[in-house]
Motif scaffolding. Structure first.
Motif, PDB file in Angstrom:
ATOM      1  N   SER A   1     -14.971   9.741   4.743  1.00 18.42           N
ATOM      2  CA  SER A   1     -15.552   8.595   5.451  1.00 18.42           C
ATOM      3  C   SER A   1     -14.555   7.982   6.417  1.00 18.42           C
ATOM      4  O   SER A   1     -14.942   7.333   7.392  1.00 18.42           O
ATOM      5  CB  SER A   1     -16.010   7.528   4.449  1.00 18.42           C
ATOM      6  N   ASP A   2     -13.262   8.207   6.173  1.00 18.09           N
ATOM      7  CA  ASP A   2     -12.207   7.612   7.001  1.00 18.09           C
ATOM      8  C   ASP A   2     -11.629   8.593   8.018  1.00 18.09           C
ATOM      9  O   ASP A   2     -11.350   8.210   9.154  1.00 18.09           O
ATOM     10  CB  ASP A   2     -11.070   7.096   6.114  1.00 18.09           C
ATOM     11  N   PHE A   3     -11.441   9.835   7.614  1.00 18.62           N
ATOM     12  CA  PHE A   3     -10.822  10.805   8.512  1.00 18.62           C
ATOM     13  C   PHE A   3     -11.906  11.719   9.061  1.00 18.62           C
ATOM     14  O   PHE A   3     -12.139  12.823   8.584  1.00 18.62           O
ATOM     15  CB  PHE A   3      -9.705  11.552   7.780  1.00 18.62           C
TER      16      PHE A   3
ATOM     17  N   GLY B   1       0.833  -1.196   0.000  1.00 19.85           N
ATOM     18  CA  GLY B   1       0.000   0.000   0.000  1.00 19.85           C
ATOM     19  C   GLY B   1       0.865   1.242   0.000  1.00 19.85           C
ATOM     20  O   GLY B   1       1.783   1.367   0.833  1.00 19.85           O
ATOM     21  N   ASN B   2       0.599   2.152  -0.930  1.00 18.42           N
ATOM     22  CA  ASN B   2       1.336   3.411  -1.012  1.00 18.42           C
ATOM     23  C   ASN B   2       0.394   4.561  -0.693  1.00 18.42           C
ATOM     24  O   ASN B   2      -0.734   4.615  -1.195  1.00 18.42           O
ATOM     25  CB  ASN B   2       1.914   3.596  -2.421  1.00 18.42           C
TER      26      ASN B   2
ATOM     27  N   THR C   1      -2.094   2.884   2.289  1.00 19.09           N
ATOM     28  CA  THR C   1      -1.712   2.436   3.632  1.00 19.09           C
ATOM     29  C   THR C   1      -2.904   2.478   4.577  1.00 19.09           C
ATOM     30  O   THR C   1      -2.929   1.749   5.564  1.00 19.09           O
ATOM     31  CB  THR C   1      -0.578   3.304   4.210  1.00 19.09           C
ATOM     32  N   VAL C   2      -3.889   3.332   4.306  1.00 19.32           N
ATOM     33  CA  VAL C   2      -5.103   3.352   5.127  1.00 19.32           C
ATOM     34  C   VAL C   2      -5.842   2.028   4.956  1.00 19.32           C
ATOM     35  O   VAL C   2      -6.349   1.444   5.924  1.00 19.32           O
ATOM     36  CB  VAL C   2      -5.991   4.550   4.750  1.00 19.32           C
ATOM     37  N   TYR C   3      -5.887   1.522   3.722  1.00 23.71           N
ATOM     38  CA  TYR C   3      -6.513   0.229   3.474  1.00 23.71           C
ATOM     39  C   TYR C   3      -5.713  -0.881   4.146  1.00 23.71           C
ATOM     40  O   TYR C   3      -6.284  -1.836   4.680  1.00 23.71           O
ATOM     41  CB  TYR C   3      -6.624  -0.035   1.971  1.00 23.71           C
TER      42      TYR C   3
ATOM     43  N   ASP D   1       4.062   2.136   2.442  1.00 22.41           N
ATOM     44  CA  ASP D   1       4.975   3.198   2.022  1.00 22.41           C
ATOM     45  C   ASP D   1       4.263   4.544   2.141  1.00 22.41           C
ATOM     46  O   ASP D   1       3.183   4.736   1.591  1.00 22.41           O
ATOM     47  CB  ASP D   1       5.381   2.947   0.557  1.00 22.41           C
ATOM     48  N   SER D   2       4.897   5.485   2.862  1.00 16.34           N
ATOM     49  CA  SER D   2       4.312   6.816   3.048  1.00 16.34           C
ATOM     50  C   SER D   2       2.969   6.705   3.764  1.00 16.34           C
ATOM     51  O   SER D   2       1.902   7.014   3.231  1.00 16.34           O
ATOM     52  CB  SER D   2       4.161   7.535   1.702  1.00 16.34           C
ATOM     53  N   VAL D   3       3.051   6.260   5.004  1.00 13.23           N
ATOM     54  CA  VAL D   3       1.858   5.932   5.793  1.00 13.23           C
ATOM     55  C   VAL D   3       1.097   7.188   6.202  1.00 13.23           C
ATOM     56  O   VAL D   3       1.673   8.164   6.692  1.00 13.23           O
ATOM     57  CB  VAL D   3       2.260   5.127   7.042  1.00 13.23           C
TER      58      VAL D   3
END
Length: 461
Positions: A335-337, A189-190, A194-196, A214-216
Motif C-alpha cells: 500500500s506504501d511502495f 521509528g526504526n 521510519t515510513v510512518y 533509524d535505518s530509514v
C-alpha cells in the motif's frame, strides 16, 4: 479483526475529529491502561478503520507502555519496524531490555500498526504465497501473481473497510498523541517505522517534538530503478567486504582463498547436492546469501556455508521450512511502495542492476523482493511515495548504516535532505543501529531525545 460501527466518534477521538489538537495532562488516563507483560501497561485507542470515512467502522490501535523510571520528560512513541506486530515481543525480557535506556526519562509507548497484531490484527484464511527466487522468470511471475490475487480475494471479507497504508497510520499516531494528552509527539521509528515517521512529518510536522529515524526506508522516490540501486550496490559491496575480511581473519573458513572466486565457482556448479533434496540451485544460493550479506555478525556462518558448498555439500543453504504468513504485513508494504509490478518492468530493473552496478549478488536482492511481492494485489487504499512537505517540523535526527542493504545509507540521506534542519548521522554499521546496541549511536540519540541537542555536523559513528 474486531471492527465496530458507531454512529459518531466517541471520547478523545471525538475531540480530534472536531478539530481539538490537544488534551490536558489530567486526561492521560483516558486510554485505560491495564497491567500486562509483568510490569508493563497495555491499552487501546479507537480510530476509524479508514480515516477518509471517520464515522464508519472503527478499530482499536494497541499500545504498550514501559513507564519512565526517572525524571519523566514525557512520552516517546515507538515503532520498531516490520511492518509487523511488536507488542507481543515485550513478553520477552531480552526484547524489552533494548528500550531500557529510553525508559530512563520517557514513558516509552509502543504501537502495532493498524491491521496487525494488537491493532485490530487481521488473520487471513490462507497464507501469503511464497515469492519465487531470482532470477525472475515470466512463468514464475505469472504463477505468483495469480496466487497473490487469490490471497487478496480470500482475505477481503476479513479486511472489510480497513485501510493499512502509512498515511492512515500517521493519523493513528496523531490520535494516540491526543489520547495521551501530549502537546507534541516525540517519536522513534526504526526500519519500517521510519515510513510512518515520514508520513507523520508530512501531515503533522508542527506537532512533532523530537523525532529520531533509524535505518530509514525512503518513501519519497517513485522510480523503482532509482529506489533499488543504492541497496543493490550496498549488497554487492558487502560481498567484497566479506572477501576482504576473510583474507585477513584466519578464523574464516575460506581464509587463504579468493572468496569471490569461490562464490563464482559455487554458482557456476549449481545445483549442489544436499541431504533430502534434488540439489540446491543458483536461485536458492542467491536467496540464502542475500538474506545474510547485510549483517557482518553472520559472516563466519556465510563463509562456512560457501566453503562447504565448494566442497560439494550445500546443506547450509537448504531452506529450513516456512512459517505461513496470514497477516496483512505484505499488503501494508504494498500500500506504501507502489511501484510497477508487471513482469517487463521488474525484469528491466533486475537486468539493469545485473549488467551495471551489482553483477554477482546485489541484483538478486532488490526489484523482486519489494515490488514483485505486490504483483496481483488490488490497487486500493494506496499511499504512493511522495516528497515530504514538513511544514513547521523541528530538527530531526536520522541515522543509517553504511553497510545496510535493507535500508541503504542513501535512503537516509535523501530523506534528511527534505527535512529542514535535519541532521544525518553516518554510521559504520548494518541495520537497526540503536536496537542492536551501537554505543556511539545510543549516546547521540539519548542526548538528542533528552535535550534536543543534535550531533555536530559531519558526526560519524
Amino acid at each position: 479483526m474486531k471492527i465496530t460501527r458507531m454512529a459518531c466518534a466517541l471520547g478523545v477521538l471525538g475531540l480530534l475529529a472536531a478539530g481539538s489538537g490537544w488534551a490536558s495532562a489530567a486526561d492521560r488516563d483516558r486510554v485505560g491502561w491495564r497491567a500486562c507483560h509483568d510490569g508493563l501497561w497495555c491499552a487501546g485507542v479507537e480510530v476509524p478503520a479508514d480515516w477518509s470515512r471517520p464515522r464508519g467502522d472503527r478499530i482499536a490501535v494497541g499500545l504498550l507502555k514501559i513507564p519512565a523510571r526517572g525524571d519523566r520528560l514525557g512520552t516517546l512513541l515507538l515503532n520498531p519496524g516490520g511492518p509487523g506486530p511488536s507488542i507481543r515481543n515485550f513478553a520477552l525480557p531480552t526484547y524489552r531490555d533494548q528500550f531500557a535506556e529510553l525508559a530512563e526519562r520517557f514513558d516509552v509507548v509502543v504501537f502495532d500498526p493498524r491491521g496487525i497484531g494488537e491493532s485490530g490484527g487481521v488473520t487471513c484464511p490462507g497464507p501469503n504465497p511464497v515469492a519465487v527466487t531470482p532470477p525472475l522468470t515470466e512463468a514464475g511471475h505469472a504463477s505468483y501473481t495469480a496466487a497473490n490475487a487469490r490471497f487478496a480475494a480470500d482475505c477481503a471479507p476479513a479486511t472489510g473497510s480497513l485501510r493499512v497504508n502509512a498515511r492512515q497510520v500517521a493519523h493513528d499516531m496523531e490520535a494516540v498523541r491526543v489520547a495521551l494528552g501530549e502537546r507534541r509527539l516525540n517519536y522513534f521509528g526504526n526500519s519500517y517505522g521510519t515510513v510512518y515517521g515520514q508520513a507523520y512529518a508530512d501531515l503533522f510536522g508542527r506537532n512533532v517534538g523530537r523525532m529520531y529515524l533509524d535505518s530509514v526506508l525512503d518513501h519519497t522516490r517513485r522510480d523503482l530503478a532509482d529506489w533499488t540501486r543504492p541497496a543493490a550496490i550496498t549488497a554487492e559491496r558487502n560481498l567484497h567486504r566479506l572477501a576482504a575480511w576473510c583474507a585477513e581473519d584466519p578464523a574464516c573458513a575460506l581464509h587463504g582463498q579468493d572468496l569471490v572466486a569461490v562464490w563464482d565457482r559455487v554458482l557456476a556448479r549449481a545445483p549442489i547436492p544436499a541431504p533430502g533434496t534434488d540439489g540446491v540451485d543458483a536461485t536458492a544460493i542467491l536467496a540464502w546469501a542475500a538474506g545474510r550479506i547485510g549483517n557482518d555478525r553472520g559472516w563466519p556462518a556465510l563463509a562456512t556455508g560457501l566453503a562447504q558448498a565448494d566442497q560439494g555439500d550445500a546443506t547450509a543453504m537448504v531452506r529450513r521450512g516456512w512459517l505461513p504468513d496470514t497477516s496483512l504485513a505484505r499488503t501494508a508494504l504494498c500500500s506504501d511502495f507502489v511501484f510497477p509490478d508487471d513482469y517487463d518492468s521488474l525484469k528491466r530493473v533486475e537486468t539493469g542492476l545485473r549488467q551495471t552496478v551489482a553483477p554477482r549478488l546485489g541484483w538478486a536482492t532488490q526489484a523482486w523482493n519489494v515490488s514483485g511481492h505486490c504483483s496481483g494485489l488490488p490497487r486500493t487504499g494506496l499511499h504512493p511515495p511522495r516528497p515530504i512537505h514538513a511544514h513547521g517540523l523541528p530538527p530531526v535526527l536520522i541515522a543509517n548504516g553504511d553497510n545496510d542493504p535493507l535500508t541503504p545509507a542513501e535512503h537516509g540521506r535523501r530523506v534528511a535532505a527534505q527535512l529542514p534542519g535535519a541532521r544525518y548521522l553516518a554510521v559504520d554499521g548494518n541495520h537497526g543501529l540503536y536496537l542492536r546496541g551501537n554505543r556511539c549511536v545510543r549516546d547521540h540519540v539519548n542526548h538528542y531525545l533528552w535535550t534536543g541537542g543534535l550531533p555536530w555536523a559531519g558526526a560519524r559513528c
